[in-house]
Design a protein around this motif. Structure first.
Motif, PDB file in Angstrom:
ATOM      1  N   LEU A 104       0.815  -1.227   0.000  1.00  0.00           N
ATOM      2  CA  LEU A 104       0.000   0.000   0.000  1.00  0.00           C
ATOM      3  C   LEU A 104       0.849   1.278   0.000  1.00  0.00           C
ATOM      4  CD1 LEU A 104      -3.222   0.776   2.029  1.00  0.00           C
ATOM      5  CD2 LEU A 104      -1.316   2.364   2.067  1.00  0.00           C
ATOM      6  N   PRO A 105       1.867   1.402   0.873  1.00  0.00           N
ATOM      7  CA  PRO A 105       2.639   2.657   0.859  1.00  0.00           C
ATOM      8  C   PRO A 105       3.374   2.882  -0.464  1.00  0.00           C
ATOM      9  CG  PRO A 105       3.015   1.450   2.904  1.00  0.00           C
ATOM     10  CD  PRO A 105       2.310   0.513   1.962  1.00  0.00           C
ATOM     11  N   THR A 106       3.824   1.793  -1.100  1.00  0.00           N
ATOM     12  CA  THR A 106       4.514   1.933  -2.389  1.00  0.00           C
ATOM     13  C   THR A 106       3.528   2.446  -3.436  1.00  0.00           C
ATOM     14  OG1 THR A 106       5.737  -0.044  -1.736  1.00  0.00           O
ATOM     15  CG2 THR A 106       6.069   0.725  -3.992  1.00  0.00           C
TER      16      THR A 106
ATOM     17  N   VAL B  82       0.663  12.253  -9.550  1.00  0.00           N
ATOM     18  CA  VAL B  82       0.028  13.565  -9.333  1.00  0.00           C
ATOM     19  C   VAL B  82       1.071  14.695  -9.291  1.00  0.00           C
ATOM     20  CG1 VAL B  82      -1.503  14.942  -7.870  1.00  0.00           C
ATOM     21  CG2 VAL B  82      -1.956  12.516  -8.161  1.00  0.00           C
ATOM     22  N   MET B  83       2.148  14.531  -8.507  1.00  0.00           N
ATOM     23  CA  MET B  83       3.113  15.636  -8.407  1.00  0.00           C
ATOM     24  C   MET B  83       3.796  15.910  -9.747  1.00  0.00           C
ATOM     25  SD  MET B  83       4.860  15.606  -4.641  1.00  0.00           S
ATOM     26  CE  MET B  83       5.602  17.210  -4.857  1.00  0.00           C
ATOM     27  N   SER B  84       4.198  14.855 -10.467  1.00  0.00           N
ATOM     28  CA  SER B  84       4.875  15.084 -11.749  1.00  0.00           C
ATOM     29  C   SER B  84       3.931  15.771 -12.734  1.00  0.00           C
ATOM     30  CB  SER B  84       5.380  13.764 -12.349  1.00  0.00           C
ATOM     31  OG  SER B  84       6.213  13.111 -11.439  1.00  0.00           O
TER      32      SER B  84
ATOM     33  N   ALA C  55       0.688   4.011  -2.924  1.00  0.00           N
ATOM     34  CA  ALA C  55       0.232   5.372  -2.594  1.00  0.00           C
ATOM     35  C   ALA C  55       1.269   6.404  -3.062  1.00  0.00           C
ATOM     36  CB  ALA C  55      -0.024   5.506  -1.089  1.00  0.00           C
ATOM     37  N   HIS C  56       2.559   6.132  -2.809  1.00  0.00           N
ATOM     38  CA  HIS C  56       3.585   7.101  -3.215  1.00  0.00           C
ATOM     39  C   HIS C  56       3.762   7.141  -4.736  1.00  0.00           C
ATOM     40  CE1 HIS C  56       4.437   7.095   1.121  1.00  0.00           C
ATOM     41  NE2 HIS C  56       4.788   8.345   0.899  1.00  0.00           N
ATOM     42  N   ILE C  57       3.658   5.994  -5.408  1.00  0.00           N
ATOM     43  CA  ILE C  57       3.761   6.021  -6.879  1.00  0.00           C
ATOM     44  C   ILE C  57       2.639   6.906  -7.436  1.00  0.00           C
ATOM     45  CG2 ILE C  57       3.596   4.707  -9.030  1.00  0.00           C
ATOM     46  CD1 ILE C  57       4.757   2.292  -7.552  1.00  0.00           C
ATOM     47  N   MET C  58       1.412   6.699  -6.905  1.00  0.00           N
ATOM     48  CA  MET C  58       0.272   7.429  -7.461  1.00  0.00           C
ATOM     49  C   MET C  58       0.327   8.919  -7.146  1.00  0.00           C
ATOM     50  SD  MET C  58      -1.154   4.950  -9.048  1.00  0.00           S
ATOM     51  CE  MET C  58      -1.938   6.205  -9.965  1.00  0.00           C
ATOM     52  N   VAL C  59       0.613   9.259  -5.885  1.00  0.00           N
ATOM     53  CA  VAL C  59       0.475  10.673  -5.518  1.00  0.00           C
ATOM     54  C   VAL C  59       1.789  11.438  -5.717  1.00  0.00           C
ATOM     55  CG1 VAL C  59      -0.603  12.231  -3.891  1.00  0.00           C
ATOM     56  CG2 VAL C  59      -1.221   9.855  -3.846  1.00  0.00           C
ATOM     57  N   LEU C  60       2.887  10.909  -5.177  1.00  0.00           N
ATOM     58  CA  LEU C  60       4.191  11.568  -5.367  1.00  0.00           C
ATOM     59  C   LEU C  60       4.632  11.452  -6.835  1.00  0.00           C
ATOM     60  CD1 LEU C  60       7.206  11.222  -2.932  1.00  0.00           C
ATOM     61  CD2 LEU C  60       7.536  10.793  -5.345  1.00  0.00           C
TER      62      LEU C  60
ATOM     63  N   CYS D  30      16.960   8.765  -1.061  1.00  0.00           N
ATOM     64  CA  CYS D  30      16.082   9.249  -2.127  1.00  0.00           C
ATOM     65  C   CYS D  30      15.003  10.187  -1.582  1.00  0.00           C
ATOM     66  CB  CYS D  30      15.465   8.078  -2.887  1.00  0.00           C
ATOM     67  SG  CYS D  30      16.720   7.194  -3.844  1.00  0.00           S
ATOM     68  N   SER D  31      14.508   9.903  -0.354  1.00  0.00           N
ATOM     69  CA  SER D  31      13.519  10.811   0.260  1.00  0.00           C
ATOM     70  C   SER D  31      14.125  12.188   0.422  1.00  0.00           C
ATOM     71  CB  SER D  31      13.122  10.351   1.666  1.00  0.00           C
ATOM     72  OG  SER D  31      12.557   9.100   1.613  1.00  0.00           O
ATOM     73  N   MET D  32      15.381  12.209   0.907  1.00  0.00           N
ATOM     74  CA  MET D  32      16.017  13.518   1.116  1.00  0.00           C
ATOM     75  C   MET D  32      16.268  14.208  -0.221  1.00  0.00           C
ATOM     76  SD  MET D  32      18.564  12.671   4.207  1.00  0.00           S
ATOM     77  CE  MET D  32      17.976  11.639   5.531  1.00  0.00           C
TER      78      MET D  32
HETATM   79  C1  HEM Z   1       9.915  12.216   0.032  1.00  0.00           C
HETATM   80  C2  HEM Z   1       9.523  12.329   1.232  1.00  0.00           C
HETATM   81  C3  HEM Z   1       8.473  11.454   1.857  1.00  0.00           C
HETATM   82  C4  HEM Z   1       8.646  10.580   2.860  1.00  0.00           C
HETATM   83  C5  HEM Z   1       9.951  10.254   3.582  1.00  0.00           C
HETATM   84  C6  HEM Z   1       7.354   9.986   3.156  1.00  0.00           C
HETATM   85  C7  HEM Z   1       7.121   9.056   4.157  1.00  0.00           C
HETATM   86  C8  HEM Z   1       5.915   8.500   4.451  1.00  0.00           C
HETATM   87  C9  HEM Z   1       5.676   7.547   5.509  1.00  0.00           C
HETATM   88  C10 HEM Z   1       6.740   7.028   6.493  1.00  0.00           C
HETATM   89  C11 HEM Z   1       4.361   7.205   5.473  1.00  0.00           C
HETATM   90  C12 HEM Z   1       3.636   6.208   6.378  1.00  0.00           C
HETATM   91  C13 HEM Z   1       3.711   4.845   5.707  1.00  0.00           C
HETATM   92  C14 HEM Z   1       2.971   3.783   6.511  1.00  0.00           C
HETATM   93  O1  HEM Z   1       1.754   3.674   6.352  1.00  0.00           O
HETATM   94  O2  HEM Z   1       3.628   3.053   7.239  1.00  0.00           O
HETATM   95  C15 HEM Z   1       3.759   7.948   4.385  1.00  0.00           C
HETATM   96  C16 HEM Z   1       2.449   7.841   3.995  1.00  0.00           C
HETATM   97  C17 HEM Z   1       1.882   8.523   2.949  1.00  0.00           C
HETATM   98  N1  HEM Z   1       2.504   9.457   2.141  1.00  0.00           N
HETATM   99 FE1  HEM Z   1       4.478   9.941   2.201  1.00  0.00          FE
HETATM  100  N2  HEM Z   1       6.424  10.493   2.320  1.00  0.00           N
HETATM  101  C18 HEM Z   1       7.056  11.406   1.509  1.00  0.00           C
HETATM  102  C19 HEM Z   1       6.472  12.172   0.525  1.00  0.00           C
HETATM  103  C20 HEM Z   1       5.152  12.117   0.174  1.00  0.00           C
HETATM  104  C21 HEM Z   1       4.546  12.962  -0.843  1.00  0.00           C
HETATM  105  C22 HEM Z   1       5.296  14.058  -1.600  1.00  0.00           C
HETATM  106  C23 HEM Z   1       3.249  12.571  -0.935  1.00  0.00           C
HETATM  107  C24 HEM Z   1       2.147  13.075  -1.823  1.00  0.00           C
HETATM  108  C25 HEM Z   1       2.323  13.884  -2.832  1.00  0.00           C
HETATM  109  C26 HEM Z   1       3.026  11.497   0.023  1.00  0.00           C
HETATM  110  C27 HEM Z   1       1.846  10.820   0.206  1.00  0.00           C
HETATM  111  C28 HEM Z   1       1.613   9.886   1.194  1.00  0.00           C
HETATM  112  C29 HEM Z   1       0.351   9.208   1.389  1.00  0.00           C
HETATM  113  C30 HEM Z   1      -0.914   9.418   0.524  1.00  0.00           C
HETATM  114  C31 HEM Z   1       0.508   8.363   2.490  1.00  0.00           C
HETATM  115  C32 HEM Z   1      -0.568   7.449   3.085  1.00  0.00           C
HETATM  116  C33 HEM Z   1      -0.466   6.087   2.469  1.00  0.00           C
HETATM  117  C34 HEM Z   1       0.411   5.189   3.278  1.00  0.00           C
HETATM  118  O3  HEM Z   1       0.042   4.884   4.418  1.00  0.00           O
HETATM  119  O4  HEM Z   1       1.465   4.775   2.778  1.00  0.00           O
HETATM  120  N3  HEM Z   1       4.208  11.245   0.683  1.00  0.00           N
HETATM  121  N4  HEM Z   1       4.721   8.720   3.771  1.00  0.00           N
END
Ligand code: HEM
Ligand code: HEM
Length: 135
Positions: free
Chosen positions: A35-37, A47-49, A39-44, A103-105
């Motif tokens: 799910l987190p992979t 959507v962002m690109s 979610a990030h592919i779709m939104v980060l 990569c996050s940084m």
């Molecule tokens: C690059 C820096 C980012 C880091 C390090 C990061 C990290 C995280 C982490 C640790 C979670 C929780 C994952 C879990 O459920 O255990 C999360 C969730 C989430 N993030 Fe990010 N995130 C980043 C950027 C973004 C961006 C830019 C977006 C949207 C444009 C985004 C959208 C989401 C969404 C929708 C969730 C909820 C889905 C999920 O539980 O995985 N994130 N993120």
């Protein structure tokens, strides 16, 4: 659409297809551990690109910035690396954690760079317009 905008939109489409394939695989297998992979592919990724792809032609001063291609390449490399890192981590390979961390940084730095490009184009343009007597 050309240059940085076209590059971003191409990247966005690739993320959209990849992310939906992963979403479908998750739904069909009833295993949502990625799910987190997804979610990030779709939104980060998608959507962002796509937002970046539309922003640059909309604000030509940003599109003409010499930093715009740097923003594209840093975003592209870090987002692809982040997604690979997440896929490995949520697949159980915790040794990929440093890939995701670096990569996050990188993606965060790319976002700061975009903030600089976008805000200086928007507000810088307005200041010169105001100086020229426009309202
Ligand atoms: C690059 C820096 C980012 C880091 C390090 C990061 C990290 C995280 C982490 C640790 C979670 C929780 C994952 C879990 O459920 O255990 C999360 C969730 C989430 N993030 Fe990010 N995130 C980043 C950027 C973004 C961006 C830019 C977006 C949207 C444009 C985004 C959208 C989401 C969404 C929708 C969730 C909820 C889905 C999920 O539980 O995985 N994130 N993120
Ligand atoms: C082929 C289309 C898609 C399929 C089959 C699909 C499938 C899924 C599945 C199975 C989950 C896990 C649900 C859960 O365990 O709670 C999920 C979560 C998610 N999907 Fe999709 N998805 C699709 C398209 C999209 C699109 C287009 C976006 C956004 C642009 C998106 C964003 C998300 C987000 C952000 C989450 C995490 C939600 C949360 O944190 O609870 N998905 N998707």
């Amino acid at each position: 659409m050309q240059g940085v905008a076209r590059n971003f939109f191409t990247l966005a489409i690739m993320f959209a297809i990849l992310g939906m394939m992963l979403g479908l695989q998750m739904a069909m297998s009833q295993d949502h551990s990625q799910l987190p992979t997804h979610a990030h592919i779709m939104v980060l990724g998608w959507v962002m690109s796509a937002v970046f792809a539309f922003f640059y032609p909309l604000v030509p001063a940003a599109g003409h910035s010499r930093l715009a291609p740097v923003h594209f390449w840093l975003s592209a490399v870090s987002s692809v690396g982040l997604v690979i890192g997440l896929f490995m981590i949520y697949g159980g390979n915790l040794s990929a954690d440093p890939i995701a961390a670096v990569c996050s940084m990188g993606f965060f730095v790319a976002t700061l760079l975009f903030a600089y490009i976008a805000l200086s184009a928007l507000w810088g343009g307005q200041t010169s317009a105001a100086r020229a007597g426009a309202h």
